[in-house]
Design a protein around this motif. Structure first.
Motif, short mmCIF file in Angstrom:
data_model
loop_
_atom_site.label_atom_id
_atom_site.label_comp_id
_atom_site.label_asym_id
_atom_site.label_seq_id
_atom_site.Cartn_x
_atom_site.Cartn_y
_atom_site.Cartn_z
N UNK A 143 0.84 -1.20 0.00
CA UNK A 143 0.00 0.00 0.00
C UNK A 143 0.87 1.25 0.00
N UNK A 144 1.98 1.17 0.74
CA UNK A 144 2.86 2.34 0.83
C UNK A 144 3.54 2.63 -0.50
N UNK A 145 4.08 1.58 -1.15
CA UNK A 145 4.81 1.83 -2.39
C UNK A 145 3.87 2.19 -3.54
N UNK A 146 2.58 1.83 -3.40
CA UNK A 146 1.61 2.18 -4.42
C UNK A 146 0.96 3.55 -4.17
N UNK A 147 1.37 4.19 -3.10
CA UNK A 147 0.84 5.51 -2.79
C UNK A 147 1.32 6.54 -3.82
N UNK A 148 0.45 7.49 -4.17
CA UNK A 148 0.86 8.54 -5.13
C UNK A 148 2.04 9.36 -4.64
N UNK A 149 2.27 9.37 -3.33
CA UNK A 149 3.36 10.17 -2.77
C UNK A 149 4.67 9.38 -2.66
N UNK A 150 4.66 8.12 -3.11
CA UNK A 150 5.86 7.31 -3.09
C UNK A 150 6.58 7.41 -4.43
N UNK A 151 7.89 7.65 -4.37
CA UNK A 151 8.68 7.83 -5.58
C UNK A 151 9.52 6.57 -5.83
N UNK A 152 9.34 5.89 -6.97
CA UNK A 152 10.20 4.75 -7.29
C UNK A 152 11.49 5.23 -7.98
N UNK A 153 12.60 4.70 -7.56
CA UNK A 153 13.90 5.08 -8.13
C UNK A 153 14.65 3.82 -8.52
N UNK A 154 15.15 3.78 -9.74
CA UNK A 154 15.91 2.61 -10.21
C UNK A 154 17.40 2.90 -10.07
N UNK A 155 18.10 2.01 -9.37
CA UNK A 155 19.55 2.13 -9.22
C UNK A 155 20.19 1.17 -10.21
N UNK A 156 20.64 1.70 -11.37
CA UNK A 156 21.28 0.87 -12.38
C UNK A 156 22.74 0.62 -11.98
N UNK A 157 23.21 -0.55 -12.30
CA UNK A 157 24.57 -0.92 -11.91
C UNK A 157 25.59 -0.37 -12.90
N UNK A 158 26.84 -0.32 -12.46
CA UNK A 158 27.94 0.10 -13.32
C UNK A 158 28.63 -1.14 -13.89
N UNK A 159 29.80 -0.95 -14.43
CA UNK A 159 30.52 -2.07 -15.05
C UNK A 159 30.93 -3.15 -14.04
N UNK A 160 30.93 -2.82 -12.74
CA UNK A 160 31.29 -3.81 -11.73
C UNK A 160 30.23 -4.89 -11.58
N UNK A 161 28.97 -4.56 -11.95
CA UNK A 161 27.89 -5.55 -11.89
C UNK A 161 26.94 -5.29 -13.06
N UNK A 162 27.37 -5.59 -14.26
CA UNK A 162 26.57 -5.27 -15.45
C UNK A 162 25.23 -5.99 -15.47
N UNK A 163 24.25 -5.31 -16.10
CA UNK A 163 22.90 -5.88 -16.26
C UNK A 163 22.20 -6.15 -14.92
N UNK A 164 22.54 -5.38 -13.91
CA UNK A 164 21.92 -5.55 -12.60
C UNK A 164 21.25 -4.24 -12.19
N UNK A 165 20.30 -4.36 -11.30
CA UNK A 165 19.65 -3.15 -10.83
C UNK A 165 18.90 -3.43 -9.54
N UNK A 166 18.57 -2.35 -8.84
CA UNK A 166 17.72 -2.42 -7.65
C UNK A 166 16.72 -1.28 -7.74
N UNK A 167 15.57 -1.45 -7.10
CA UNK A 167 14.54 -0.42 -7.13
C UNK A 167 14.27 0.04 -5.71
N UNK A 168 14.35 1.35 -5.49
CA UNK A 168 14.08 1.94 -4.18
C UNK A 168 12.76 2.71 -4.25
#
Length: 251
Positions: A143-168
């Motif tokens: 419910x919290x992450x689906x709130x209009x006031x919640x901002x999703x941010x994608x943390x894309x990886x660099x060359x140390x971990x290619x093709x990886x990501x996390x979502x905050x």
């Protein structure tokens, strides 16, 4: 020396009735019955209960009991007629005692099965409580992450971990941070991911990330300028290893 409470708590009257005591304990119980009227009353009631249970339930003894009793009777057929009533009485007594022992054993087994069932029920209830708590926690997070006031941010990886990501997911109003780190590669057991907030050039620990959980709650840091993920020793570090920075996002 045993007292009345110990005798009753340990079921020594039942064992005495079933002839399961050693000589020392048996002598003590007999002495206690002579000197303790209340204990004698308990014993009398126990005798009556065993006898009543045996006759009312009409529980047949195991086949080997009847076989042994028949062998004893056949062996003693040559005795004089005058001894027959005593033999019959003794045989009935043996049969009653063996039936009582068998019935007592069955009762003990039933009680053990009941206790096992109780333990299984308790374990199941604890598991259900845990599942309910997890459901409530997950539902609240969703419910919290689906709130209009919640901002999703994608943390894309660099060359140390290619093709990886996390979502905050950040909610500045409720001061909440949840992270899904399942997009990051698995690490050896002696390593872990850790997230940091950059506030005026200072990296502040937000917590350790787990790649086997869908959502992880981390510490909310005011005035953060960016979010950063590094690889640290298992358990986390008190300062970031900048050389092991694998992903970041600017706020």
């Amino acid at each position: 020396m045993m007292d009345r409470k110990k005798i009753l708590d340990e079921g020594l009257l039942e064992k005495y009735l079933l002839d399961e005591l050693n000589t020392s304990d048996r002598d003590y119980i007999e002495h206690a019955l002579k000197t303790d009227k209340e204990l004698l009353q308990k014993f009398s009631e126990l005798e009556e209960d065993f006898e009543k249970m045996a006759f009312e339930n009409a529980i047949p003894p195991p086949p080997q009991v009847k076989t042994k009793l028949k062998e004893q009777l056949d062996t003693k057929k040559a005795r004089k007629l005058s001894n027959s009533p005593l033999l019959v009485a003794a045989s009935l007594g043996v049969l009653f005692l063996l039936s009582s022992i068998w019935m007592y054993t069955k009762w003990q087994n039933t009680r053990a099965e009941f206790e096992l069932l109780q333990n299984q029920t308790t374990a199941l209830q604890e598991r259900l409580n845990t599942l309910e708590e997890n459901y409530v926690l997950t539902n609240t997070r969703l419910k919290t992450i689906n709130s209009p006031k919640t901002i999703p941010l994608v943390l894309y990886s660099n060359e140390a971990a290619p093709n990886s990501r996390a979502v905050a997911y950040i909610n500045h109003e409720s001061k909440m941070v949840h992270v899904n780190a399942q997009g990051l590669p698995m690490l050896p057991k002696d390593k872990t991911y850790q997230m940091w907030s950059d506030v005026d050039g200072e990296m502040i620990d937000m917590g350790v990330l787990k790649t086997d959980e869908e959502l992880i709650s981390l510490k909310y840091i005011d005035k953060a300028e960016s979010l950063n993920i590094t690889i640290e020793p298992a358990g986390g570090n008190d300062h970031p290893t900048v050389a092991n920075l694998i992903a970041y996002v600017t706020l």
